[in-house]
Design a protein around this motif. Sequence first.
Motif: not given
Lengths: 113, 112
Positions: B3-28
Amino acid sequence: KAGVTQTPRYLIKTRGQQVTLSCSPISGHRSVSWYQQTPGQGLQFLFEYFSETQRNKGNFPGRFSGRQFSNSRSEMNVSTLELGDSALYLCASSLGNSNTEAFFGQGTRLTVV
Amino acid sequence: GEDVEQSLFLSVREGDSSVINCTYTDSSSTYLYWYKQEPGAGLQLLTYIFSNMDMKQDQRLTVLLNKKDKHLSLRIADTQTGDSAIYFCAESRSARDDKIIFGKGTRLHILP
């Protein structure tokens, strides 16, 4: 340097038919991977070919098959099409010496009616 | 698992910073990627990071990797309307082949 070329871009087929999709990788790349993208399942790995041999395979039924030619071009075939096979099929090209950049084509959008 | 998990939606105002997050399960996992997909297009590789790195910066893009928590993030500085797309987090882990496991993608929407 030409990118990854997939043909055709769009395809409409009826249930029960079979289809062949083509992918020409970047010159010098020996690995071609295929992915299926659907709204519900996201991007799922189908298989990878390297030097004309299938090196890895995802969890798809045997109706999905592929091959790679000596010039690294690859084809994938889907037989006995089902409505659920409607998807964007993406091909990725890479050098093949493990964990390197993979470059994707524009995809073939298959619609099964 | 794969599994690789990430949120489905993100809204950001123009000019701001966007941060998209992700988690994964396999340490290898050895390589972690961010791909961008615009409507009707294929996948464009934005950047990638080796698993032995903490951070990678490339112009407006900054990738942070917390290997202990198996957390990957993509920061887009000064977000523009052209950044509107779906962003996929992905990992590869095998030294034997080039199979990539993708998350479901985060749709980035830019507010005026």
